[in-house]
Design a protein around this motif. Structure first.
Motif, PDB file in Angstrom:
ATOM      1  N   GLU A 169       0.850  -1.176  -0.166  1.00 43.21           N
ATOM      2  CA  GLU A 169       0.092  -0.117   0.105  1.00 43.21           C
ATOM      3  C   GLU A 169       0.940   1.259  -0.009  1.00 43.21           C
ATOM      4  N   ALA A 170       2.005   0.890   1.013  1.00 48.16           N
ATOM      5  CA  ALA A 170       2.878   2.482   0.711  1.00 48.16           C
ATOM      6  C   ALA A 170       3.418   2.552  -0.492  1.00 48.16           C
ATOM      7  N   LEU A 171       3.870   1.680  -1.410  1.00 49.25           N
ATOM      8  CA  LEU A 171       4.349   1.675  -2.693  1.00 49.25           C
ATOM      9  C   LEU A 171       3.406   2.148  -3.662  1.00 49.25           C
ATOM     10  N   PHE A 172       2.199   1.629  -3.565  1.00 47.96           N
ATOM     11  CA  PHE A 172       0.909   2.168  -4.280  1.00 47.96           C
ATOM     12  C   PHE A 172       0.834   3.767  -4.040  1.00 47.96           C
ATOM     13  N   THR A 173       0.712   4.261  -2.888  1.00 53.92           N
ATOM     14  CA  THR A 173       0.372   5.383  -2.568  1.00 53.92           C
ATOM     15  C   THR A 173       1.741   6.397  -2.916  1.00 53.92           C
ATOM     16  N   ALA A 174       2.844   5.823  -2.912  1.00 52.44           N
ATOM     17  CA  ALA A 174       4.210   6.506  -3.431  1.00 52.44           C
ATOM     18  C   ALA A 174       4.062   6.836  -4.877  1.00 52.44           C
ATOM     19  N   THR A 175       3.613   5.581  -5.458  1.00 53.16           N
ATOM     20  CA  THR A 175       3.408   5.664  -6.906  1.00 53.16           C
ATOM     21  C   THR A 175       2.756   6.731  -7.519  1.00 53.16           C
ATOM     22  N   ILE A 176       1.321   6.814  -6.707  1.00 53.48           N
ATOM     23  CA  ILE A 176       0.473   7.536  -7.235  1.00 53.48           C
ATOM     24  C   ILE A 176       0.890   8.960  -6.643  1.00 53.48           C
ATOM     25  N   ARG A 177       1.564   9.338  -5.731  1.00 57.07           N
ATOM     26  CA  ARG A 177       1.588  10.743  -5.344  1.00 57.07           C
ATOM     27  C   ARG A 177       2.973  11.155  -6.397  1.00 57.07           C
ATOM     28  N   GLN A 178       3.398  10.185  -7.174  1.00 57.06           N
ATOM     29  CA  GLN A 178       4.460  10.885  -8.202  1.00 57.06           C
ATOM     30  C   GLN A 178       3.691  11.732  -9.349  1.00 57.06           C
ATOM     31  N   ARG A 179       2.556  11.574  -9.618  1.00 56.06           N
ATOM     32  CA  ARG A 179       1.790  12.283 -10.347  1.00 56.06           C
ATOM     33  C   ARG A 179       1.040  13.534 -10.032  1.00 56.06           C
ATOM     34  N   ASN A 180       1.363  14.513 -10.597  1.00 56.77           N
ATOM     35  CA  ASN A 180       0.936  15.961  -9.974  1.00 56.77           C
ATOM     36  C   ASN A 180      -0.663  15.803  -9.943  1.00 56.77           C
ATOM     37  N   ASP A 181      -1.229  15.384 -10.963  1.00 58.90           N
ATOM     38  CA  ASP A 181      -2.697  15.428 -11.318  1.00 58.90           C
ATOM     39  C   ASP A 181      -3.447  14.435 -10.141  1.00 58.90           C
ATOM     40  N   LEU A 182      -2.652  13.577  -9.498  1.00 58.04           N
ATOM     41  CA  LEU A 182      -3.243  12.789  -8.626  1.00 58.04           C
ATOM     42  C   LEU A 182      -2.764  13.123  -7.127  1.00 58.04           C
ATOM     43  N   LYS A 183      -2.068  13.841  -6.857  1.00 54.96           N
ATOM     44  CA  LYS A 183      -1.593  14.209  -5.606  1.00 54.96           C
ATOM     45  C   LYS A 183      -2.656  14.611  -4.695  1.00 54.96           C
ATOM     46  N   ASN A 184      -3.540  15.380  -5.126  1.00 57.68           N
ATOM     47  CA  ASN A 184      -4.667  15.812  -4.264  1.00 57.68           C
ATOM     48  C   ASN A 184      -5.843  15.007  -4.026  1.00 57.68           C
ATOM     49  N   ALA A 194      -1.289  -0.142  -9.512  1.00 56.38           N
ATOM     50  CA  ALA A 194      -2.120  -1.302  -8.510  1.00 56.38           C
ATOM     51  C   ALA A 194      -1.591  -2.441  -8.883  1.00 56.38           C
ATOM     52  N   ILE A 195      -1.297  -2.872 -10.218  1.00 57.95           N
ATOM     53  CA  ILE A 195      -0.601  -4.077 -10.609  1.00 57.95           C
ATOM     54  C   ILE A 195       0.659  -4.357 -10.032  1.00 57.95           C
ATOM     55  N   VAL A 196       1.387  -2.976 -10.219  1.00 60.50           N
ATOM     56  CA  VAL A 196       3.099  -3.253  -9.976  1.00 60.50           C
ATOM     57  C   VAL A 196       3.080  -3.395  -8.020  1.00 60.50           C
ATOM     58  N   SER A 197       2.104  -2.709  -7.528  1.00 56.57           N
ATOM     59  CA  SER A 197       2.417  -2.886  -6.053  1.00 56.57           C
ATOM     60  C   SER A 197       1.288  -3.618  -5.310  1.00 56.57           C
ATOM     61  N   LEU A 198       0.026  -3.710  -5.827  1.00 59.77           N
ATOM     62  CA  LEU A 198      -0.865  -4.343  -4.907  1.00 59.77           C
ATOM     63  C   LEU A 198      -1.344  -5.760  -5.479  1.00 59.77           C
ATOM     64  N   CYS A 199      -1.177  -6.029  -6.720  1.00 63.72           N
ATOM     65  CA  CYS A 199      -1.019  -7.536  -7.330  1.00 63.72           C
ATOM     66  C   CYS A 199      -0.072  -7.591  -8.282  1.00 63.72           C
ATOM     67  N   PRO A 200       1.167  -7.770  -7.837  1.00 67.58           N
ATOM     68  CA  PRO A 200       2.211  -7.935  -8.962  1.00 67.58           C
ATOM     69  C   PRO A 200       1.992  -9.324  -9.458  1.00 67.58           C
ATOM     70  N   ARG A 201       1.322 -10.155  -9.035  1.00 68.32           N
ATOM     71  CA  ARG A 201       1.088 -11.478  -9.850  1.00 68.32           C
ATOM     72  C   ARG A 201       0.791 -11.105 -11.100  1.00 68.32           C
ATOM     73  N   HIS A 202       0.063 -10.119 -11.541  1.00 65.63           N
ATOM     74  CA  HIS A 202      -0.435  -9.662 -12.839  1.00 65.63           C
ATOM     75  C   HIS A 202       0.554  -8.849 -13.537  1.00 65.63           C
ATOM     76  N   ARG A 203       1.720  -8.634 -13.275  1.00 68.81           N
ATOM     77  CA  ARG A 203       2.844  -7.851 -13.755  1.00 68.81           C
ATOM     78  C   ARG A 203       2.953  -8.219 -15.298  1.00 68.81           C
ATOM     79  N   SER A 204       2.736  -9.593 -15.553  1.00 70.00           N
ATOM     80  CA  SER A 204       3.092  -9.895 -16.825  1.00 70.00           C
ATOM     81  C   SER A 204       1.972  -9.472 -17.957  1.00 70.00           C
ATOM     82  N   LYS A 205       0.937  -8.768 -17.338  1.00 76.52           N
ATOM     83  CA  LYS A 205      -0.017  -8.326 -18.340  1.00 76.52           C
ATOM     84  C   LYS A 205       0.493  -6.692 -18.957  1.00 76.52           C
TER      85      LYS A 205
END
Length: 154
Positions: free
Chosen positions: A79-94, A140-151
């Motif tokens: 969840e921390a990785l997901f949040t950090a990834t999301i916060r990297q986008r300016n238009d999703l920070k808020n 989400a795929i990268v951090s919450l469900c990495p089992r789907h990274r191949s997609k």
């Protein structure tokens, strides 16, 4: 219009796929055999040397990794990785992180149920827009469900 949305989503997912590759480049473990085949002349009394391969212990140090395998990340770390990834986008920070986390988990559940990547990645396009929705799906795929990274396309 649909083609533009699909192209934007695939582009964002490809970008995230590249990020995954870069992040995981240092996590690869390399093992090398302790013996190597070498060609050494076989010496027997009174016989000519022959070029037959023989198995000999390696005399040079083998390359080993100092890294040890680690346990799978905890749900909190994911969840921390997901949040950090999301916060990297300016238009999703808020945006409300709890809502985005809920959306991300729903996307993982949809992938688990067999829905296609494009369908899942565009599932929140009405609320977030196609590009943001695709980014959330990739995060989400990268951090919450990495089992789907191949997609994620590379």
């Amino acid at each position: 219009m649909v083609i533009v949305v699909v192209a934007a989503v695939v582009g964002v997912l490809a970008l995230l796929g590249g990020l995954v590759v870069l992040l995981n480049a240092n996590n690869r473990l390399f093992a090398s055999p302790s013996t190597s085949a070498s060609i050494e002349p076989s010496r027997t009394a009174g016989a000519e040397p022959s070029e037959t391969p023989t198995e000999t212990p390696s005399e040079t140090p083998t390359e080993t990794s100092d890294e040890t395998p680690t346990a799978a990340p905890s749900e909190e770390e994911n969840e921390a990785l997901f949040t950090a990834t999301i916060r990297q986008r300016n238009d999703l920070k808020n945006e409300n992180m709890a809502d985005l986390l809920r959306i991300g988990r729903a996307m993982c559940k949809a992938l688990d149920e067999g829905h296609g990547l494009i369908e899942v990645a565009t599932s929140s396009a009405d609320d977030l827009g196609a590009e943001k929705s695709g980014y959330v799906a990739g995060a989400a795929i990268v951090s919450l469900c990495p089992r789907h990274r191949s997609k994620i396309p590379s």
